[in-house]
Scaffold this motif. Structure first.
Motif, short mmCIF file in Angstrom:
data_model
loop_
_atom_site.label_atom_id
_atom_site.label_comp_id
_atom_site.label_asym_id
_atom_site.label_seq_id
_atom_site.Cartn_x
_atom_site.Cartn_y
_atom_site.Cartn_z
N VAL A 77 0.86 -1.17 0.00
CA VAL A 77 0.00 0.00 0.00
C VAL A 77 0.90 1.23 0.00
O VAL A 77 1.78 1.34 0.86
CB VAL A 77 -0.93 0.02 1.22
N PRO A 78 0.72 2.14 -0.95
CA PRO A 78 1.61 3.32 -0.99
C PRO A 78 1.41 4.22 0.21
O PRO A 78 0.33 4.28 0.80
CB PRO A 78 1.19 4.02 -2.29
N SER A 79 2.44 4.93 0.56
CA SER A 79 2.36 5.91 1.65
C SER A 79 2.17 7.30 1.07
O SER A 79 2.61 7.58 -0.05
CB SER A 79 3.64 5.87 2.49
N PRO A 80 1.51 8.18 1.81
CA PRO A 80 1.30 9.53 1.30
C PRO A 80 2.58 10.34 1.34
O PRO A 80 3.56 9.95 1.98
CB PRO A 80 0.26 10.11 2.27
N LYS A 81 2.54 11.46 0.67
CA LYS A 81 3.67 12.38 0.71
C LYS A 81 3.88 12.86 2.14
O LYS A 81 2.93 13.14 2.86
CB LYS A 81 3.38 13.58 -0.20
N ASP A 82 5.14 12.93 2.55
CA ASP A 82 5.44 13.36 3.92
C ASP A 82 5.25 14.87 4.06
O ASP A 82 5.71 15.64 3.22
CB ASP A 82 6.88 12.99 4.27
N ILE A 83 4.50 15.27 5.08
CA ILE A 83 4.33 16.69 5.37
C ILE A 83 4.60 16.91 6.85
O ILE A 83 4.55 15.97 7.65
CB ILE A 83 2.91 17.19 5.01
N THR A 84 4.86 18.13 7.21
CA THR A 84 5.15 18.46 8.61
C THR A 84 3.85 18.57 9.40
O THR A 84 2.76 18.70 8.83
CB THR A 84 5.91 19.79 8.71
N ASP A 85 3.97 18.53 10.73
CA ASP A 85 2.80 18.72 11.58
C ASP A 85 2.18 20.09 11.34
O ASP A 85 0.95 20.23 11.36
CB ASP A 85 3.19 18.58 13.05
N GLU A 86 3.02 21.07 11.09
CA GLU A 86 2.51 22.43 10.86
C GLU A 86 1.71 22.49 9.56
O GLU A 86 0.65 23.13 9.49
CB GLU A 86 3.67 23.43 10.79
N GLN A 87 2.20 21.80 8.53
CA GLN A 87 1.47 21.77 7.26
C GLN A 87 0.13 21.05 7.41
O GLN A 87 -0.88 21.49 6.87
CB GLN A 87 2.31 21.09 6.18
N LEU A 88 0.14 19.95 8.15
CA LEU A 88 -1.11 19.22 8.37
C LEU A 88 -2.09 20.07 9.17
O LEU A 88 -3.30 20.11 8.87
CB LEU A 88 -0.84 17.90 9.10
N GLN A 89 -1.61 20.74 10.20
CA GLN A 89 -2.46 21.61 11.01
C GLN A 89 -3.06 22.71 10.14
O GLN A 89 -4.25 23.05 10.28
CB GLN A 89 -1.66 22.22 12.15
N SER A 90 -2.27 23.25 9.24
CA SER A 90 -2.76 24.29 8.33
C SER A 90 -3.84 23.75 7.42
O SER A 90 -4.86 24.42 7.17
CB SER A 90 -1.59 24.84 7.50
N ILE A 91 -3.67 22.52 6.93
CA ILE A 91 -4.68 21.89 6.08
C ILE A 91 -5.98 21.72 6.85
O ILE A 91 -7.07 22.02 6.35
CB ILE A 91 -4.17 20.52 5.57
N LEU A 92 -5.88 21.23 8.09
CA LEU A 92 -7.08 20.99 8.89
C LEU A 92 -7.79 22.30 9.23
O LEU A 92 -9.03 22.37 9.21
CB LEU A 92 -6.71 20.24 10.17
N GLN A 93 -7.03 23.33 9.50
CA GLN A 93 -7.64 24.62 9.83
C GLN A 93 -8.29 25.27 8.63
O GLN A 93 -9.34 25.90 8.73
CB GLN A 93 -6.58 25.55 10.44
N SER A 94 -7.67 25.10 7.46
CA SER A 94 -8.22 25.72 6.25
C SER A 94 -9.39 24.94 5.69
O SER A 94 -10.22 25.48 4.96
CB SER A 94 -7.12 25.82 5.18
#
Length: 307
Positions: A77-94
């Motif tokens: 199963v492929p893994s997603p692109k690695d992102i930082t916690d800050e980037q993920l938090q930004s995605i969730l907030q936006s």
């Protein structure tokens, strides 16, 4: 919120506390469902995968029925692109999770016995091995995974699951771990949004070489806007005469995109300003707005200085 109860970790993923998941995040889930793609034996190439144990999560349905979820891993199963916690938090907030997808395989339910020898329902979920390793040291990523797993199971099996999840400390899985047929989805594919029960359709067909159909109105947006080379190109194509993705054929090359809508409704050929990863292209058709959204990951080579 997180806490402890006995030997098990307790995670609260209550949508009432945190707010309902953004529509973009829910649409993200559709991209991970093998069953949302039309069954094409040639394109999907199913592969039997044996899950490797990871950790076990306990929750319950709205009817107070016990449910266990085995979070497993596999190199297949492929893994997603690695992102930082800050980037993920930004995605969730936006609320814009369109560009971050977590590939996973949702297995069929099976009945097992719990510690009290009572029947319970168990689901096996497989993620990529490297992604599994990543979430072990990143609580925000683990919470994100559990959120989309719960949403995915609810979407696929018409469930309503409690967001109070216990991660079983001394149990890697419950019951057996049967093999799963993991299908590689054809790409590019078109997910139809706002369809009944969230089910989508996919197409991956070559377009006609010559067409007399009119060209639809479209825009291309760089994302992010700053910098010489964007991470993505996002196309918005207006298709006011189209009511379903079944009429749309999409063909993406390394430096161009071609769209045909049957029967001879629209035809569009665009030379792209950057080369793109055609196999990672994601398309979504919104039936309400009648707009086709195409997200094209840029691989960093400038073709033409436009945009």
């Amino acid at each position: 919120m997180a806490g402890k109860k006995g030997n098990d970790s307790l995670l609260s993923l209550d949508a009432k506390e945190e707010g309902e998941l953004p529509e973009a995040l829910k649409r993200n889930l559709l991209l991970q469902q093998p069953d949302t793609f039309e069954k094409d034996k040639t394109d999907l190439s199913p592969k039997q995968v044996t899950p490797e144990p990871g950790f076990c999560v306990k929750t319950k349905t709205e009817k107070d029925e016990k449910v266990f979820i085995n979070i497993c891993k596999s190199e297949n199963v492929p893994s997603p692109k690695d992102i930082t916690d800050e980037q993920l938090q930004s995605i969730l907030q936006s609320g814009d999770a369109t560009h971050y997808r977590v590939p996973l395989s949702l297995g069929e339910p099976h009945i097992e016995k719990d510690n009290s020898n009572h029947d319970c329902t168990v689901y096996d979920v497989i993620v990529g091995s490297s992604f599994y390793d990543t979430i072990q040291s990143r609580p925000i990523m683990k919470d994100f995974l559990l959120t989309i797993v719960l949403e995915g199971l609810e979407e696929k099996y018409s469930l309503r699951l409690c967001r109070e999840c216990k991660i079983m400390k001394n149990r890697k899985f419950l019951g057996n771990l049967p093999e799963q047929n993991v299908r590689k989805a054809p790409k590019p594919f078109i997910i139809e949004m706002e369809e009944e029960e969230g089910k989508g359709n996919s197409k991956n067909k070559s377009t006609a070489a010559v067409s007399t159909a009119p060209e639809p109105e479209y825009t291309i947006i760089r994302e992010p806007l700053d910098g010489d080379i964007p991470e993505y190109l996002v196309m918005e194509i207006k298709l006011p005469k189209v009511s379903t993705s079944k009429a749309i054929s999409l063909d993406v090359g390394v430096d161009r995109i071609e769209i045909t809508v049957r029967p001879n409704l629209y035809h569009l050929h665009v030379d792209l300003p950057f080369t793109v990863e055609s196999n990672e292209t994601v398309a979504q058709f919104n039936r309400d707005s009648q707009i086709l959204f195409v997200t094209l990951p840029v691989n960093g080579i400038v073709v033409e200085n436009v945009l």
